[in-house]
Design an enzyme around this catalytic site. Structure first.
Site, PDB file in Angstrom:
ATOM      1  N   GLU A 257     -13.434  -6.193   3.006  1.00  0.00           N
ATOM      2  CA  GLU A 257     -12.359  -5.183   2.204  1.00  0.00           C
ATOM      3  C   GLU A 257     -11.027  -5.578   1.773  1.00  0.00           C
ATOM      4  OE1 GLU A 257     -10.307  -0.801   2.890  1.00  0.00           O
ATOM      5  OE2 GLU A 257     -11.315  -1.636   4.543  1.00  0.00           O
TER       6      GLU A 257
ATOM      7  N   GLU B 169      -2.446   4.820  -0.238  1.00  0.00           N
ATOM      8  CA  GLU B 169      -2.383   5.584   0.989  1.00  0.00           C
ATOM      9  C   GLU B 169      -1.189   4.891   1.777  1.00  0.00           C
ATOM     10  OE1 GLU B 169      -7.145   6.580   1.144  1.00  0.00           O
ATOM     11  OE2 GLU B 169      -6.313   4.416   1.915  1.00  0.00           O
TER      12      GLU B 169
END
Length: 681
Positions: A617, A475
């Site tokens: 994460e 991304e």
């Protein structure tokens, strides 16, 4: 002779002492313990049943948050729908001899999660007067109901006042509080109930709870209802305990929203009464039985207790965050809080879904049902963007419309999500071989997404049906052309649609094959797969090209897979955890099990946060629980070290090699046949 007997007794003593010491130090593969609680460095662990998520707190008799699946409303965060915190309907207070129990006046606080039974337990001492143990669970057999069990051990003669507290978080409005006593010949039930509206008034949320006492009907403690303020009320009772006496009681509670039930108030009270009249023992037995059934699909690692505990934790969380018979999927943070607004991303379809599908197809069916029910919304999205077919949103919530905040370019441009959904649908059929499902639900997804890609490509000549202006799986690469993962996923989607059409007796669009055969996968002059057209070796956020080897199985040549691994592994930045899980899997399949083992550890250990080693994460992150990372880690075990492979004809096993630290890997309850696979050294 005497010396011989003495020597024998010494040997026996040493033998049993050694084994006792080993037993004391061995890690229980099912229990995560936190014996030192530091509120300033505490990240809660979640108990959930696919509908209710309850997050632990370092404060006594308190939970941090309660999340209800499917309850979304527009408020504050990004001007899009967000999942909400709902009533804290399990919190309690306790007074001992007129003094309120707080974190400041207790000691020896210990907490643990029994993953086998999905029960969170905490205990503490209150001065020299009492030891308190309480446990809670989101009942697996009752989707909207939870249970708390409390035991007070009196060290001296004491008077205790336990109270059940119902409190609304600040985001809820128009709170209404109710107290009701239902007196029947066989039972007296006191209901503590509240309702509130969601921030815009879209939803009505209702919660209700009641005490379950051990005394016979007519001998229960008297309960007093207290109103505190608009968003909080409670009910309490008094109990005198003698030194050495134990007293136990329970609280059963239910919570729903109008997204789950057209009449949440009455349903919450009815379900609470239903639980109360079943009684604690029956509720516990049914809860344990439901989890025993889930754990028939298990991963057992011999020789590495730390890895075993970590794998069980990942499995426990994924099992907790999804429920059969619903049409709900899993957000990146599951039901552990409000992370990522509770939205559904590719994380569900590509990272969590495969492991759940292999172990529990019925759970996975709920996740793909979520996508099927929102197919029409995806068709509207494609139409809005000038395309045909169905274009799934990057972030999805209740309706299936695009829920990505406007400032994030992934919303209009991260198009690989459409192929990710289609590939999940095809994989569900491959594992279940459920042709009626494929005809009714799977093929419509595959057909409409294939039509999307046929309209999405720019037809610039043979071999140049380009897919330009996308956000890559990496991304950090925004608005790029011919991204490797996007293009390969689109090709896979198109080819799966052709195969599905043949099975259901439909006529595939011939253009699907033409498009699939002409979408380019770019390469550098030395043969390394190029991430996108203008890529020149920059650092990347996460794995992209490497996903072509797995899970897409688009690149199958071992030399090419190794070449891409060597090029991209050192370029991965401090991105999300799952990159290292797929690298681990690919090194395992390439024959380097020790490198795979090292990367397997890297996929979760740097992301663990105290005191329960829940996953953040990223390495050093503070936002657990990252269910996406758990899904990737489990694929490294199942599809890497375990050698499982989803093929067009079902689950098959490759020939894996275990790392040196593992003596044996056993995977039970796999697929619809519930097979067992064993990998030995």
């Amino acid at each position: 002779m005497k010396k011989l007997y003495t020597s024998m007794w010494i040997l026996i003593f040493l033998f049993f002492s050694f084994h006792f010491a080993v037993a004391q130090t061995n890690t229980n593969p099912w229990i995560i313990k936190a014996d030192k609680i530091d509120p300033s460095d505490y990240y809660g662990i979640t108990v959930a049943n696919g509908m209710i998520g309850i997050v632990s707190s370092p404060q006594p008799l308190t939970v941090k948050a309660v999340v209800l699946n499917g309850a979304y409303d527009l408020y504050g965060r990004g001007m899009v729908s967000n999942i909400m915190e709902v009533f804290d309907f399990l919190n309690m207070t306790l007074d001992v001899d007129g003094e309120r129990v707080t974190a400041a006046n207790i000691s020896n606080m210990r907490q643990s999660l029994n993953m086998k039974k999905a029960v969170f337990t905490s205990s503490f001492d209150f001065k020299d007067k009492a030891t308190v143990t309480y446990s809670y669970m989101a009942l697996r057999q009752l989707p909207y109901t939870a249970l708390v069990n409390v035991t007070i051990h009196a060290k001296k003669d004491i008077t205790v006042i336990p109270a059940s507290v119902m409190q609304a978080p600040d985001m809820l409005r128009d709170v209404q509080n109710y107290y009701n006593e239902i007196d029947r010949p066989q039972a007296l039930i006191r209901l503590l109930t509240s309702t509130a509206k969601s921030p815009t008034g879209k939803l009505l949320i209702a919660a209700s709870n009641c005490f379950i006492f051990p005394e016979k009907h007519g001998e229960e403690p008297q309960v007093i209802h207290e109103m505190w303020d608009n968003n909080m009320h409670s009910m309490k009772f008094y109990k005198h305990l003698k030194a050495g006496e134990n007293y136990s009681f329970s609280v059963a509670g239910s919570i729903l929203s109008s997204a789950n039930d057209p009449d949440p108030l009455n349903s919450a009270e009815r379900l609470t009464i239903y639980a109360a009249l079943q009684g604690k023992d029956q509720l516990l037995n049914a809860h344990y039985a439901a989890w025993d059934s889930l754990w028939k699909s298990d991963i057992q690692i011999e020789g590495d207790p730390d890895a075993q505990l970590a794998v069980h934790s990942a499995m426990y969380h994924l099992y907790s965050f999804v429920r059969a018979g619903t049409a709900y999927s899993i957000s990146p943070m599951g039901l552990s809080g409000l992370g990522y607004n509770g939205h559904i991303f590719w994380d569900a379809d590509l990272w969590m879904f495969p492991a759940i599908l292999e172990l529990h197809p019925a759970l996975a069916k709920s996740m793909i049902e979520y996508r099927y029910e929102r197919l029409q919304a995806a068709e509207r999205n494609a139409f809005s963007h000038g395309f045909k077919g169905a274009m799934y949103p990057w972030e999805s919530a209740e309706t299936g419309d695009e829920e990505t905040p406007v400032w994030a370019l992934s919303g209009p441009f991260e198009h690989h999500i459409t192929a990710d959904v289609a590939i999940a649908a095809w994989n569900y059929f491959c594992v279940t071989q459920d042709t009626p499902w494929l005809k009714e639900k799977g093929y419509p997804i595959l057909k409409e997404t294939a039509d999307f890609w046929a309209s999405r490509v720019q037809r610039n000549g043979p071999g140049h049906y380009d897919i330009d202006n996308v956000v890559a799986a990496d991304e950090w690469a925004e608005n790029v052309d011919n991204n490797a993962f996007t293009n390969a996923a689109a090709i896979t989607n198109l080819r799966d649609a052709v195969k599905a059409a043949a099975i259901v007796g439909a006529a595939p669009d011939p253009d699907w094959t033409v498009v699939a055969d002409n979408i380019p996968i770019l390469k550098f002059p030395d043969g390394v797969t190029k991430e996108f057209a203008a890529y020149h070796g920059e650092p990347i956020k996460q794995a992209d090209v490497n996903l072509l080897a797995y899970p897409l199985n688009f690149i199958t040549d071992t030399a090419q897979i190794r070449k891409d691994l060597l090029y991209y592994e050192p370029r991965i930045g401090n991105g999300p955890a799952m990159s290292y899980s797929v690298l681990s899997l690919l090194y395992e399949r390439s024959g380097n099990s020790e490198k795979a083992y090292s990367l397997f550890h890297r996929s979760y250990q740097p992301n663990e946060v105290p005191p329960f080693n829940v996953l953040a994460e990223t390495a050093g992150g503070t936002n657990p629980y990252f269910a996406t990372g758990a899904g990737g880690m489990l694929q490294a075990v199942l599809n890497g070290f375990g050698g499982l492979e989803i093929t067009d004809h079902g689950i098959e096993q490759l020939k894996p090699k275990l790392p040196k630290a593992w003596n044996q890997l056993t995977i039970t309850g796999v697929g619809k046949e519930k097979k067992t696979y064993v990998v030995r050294k």
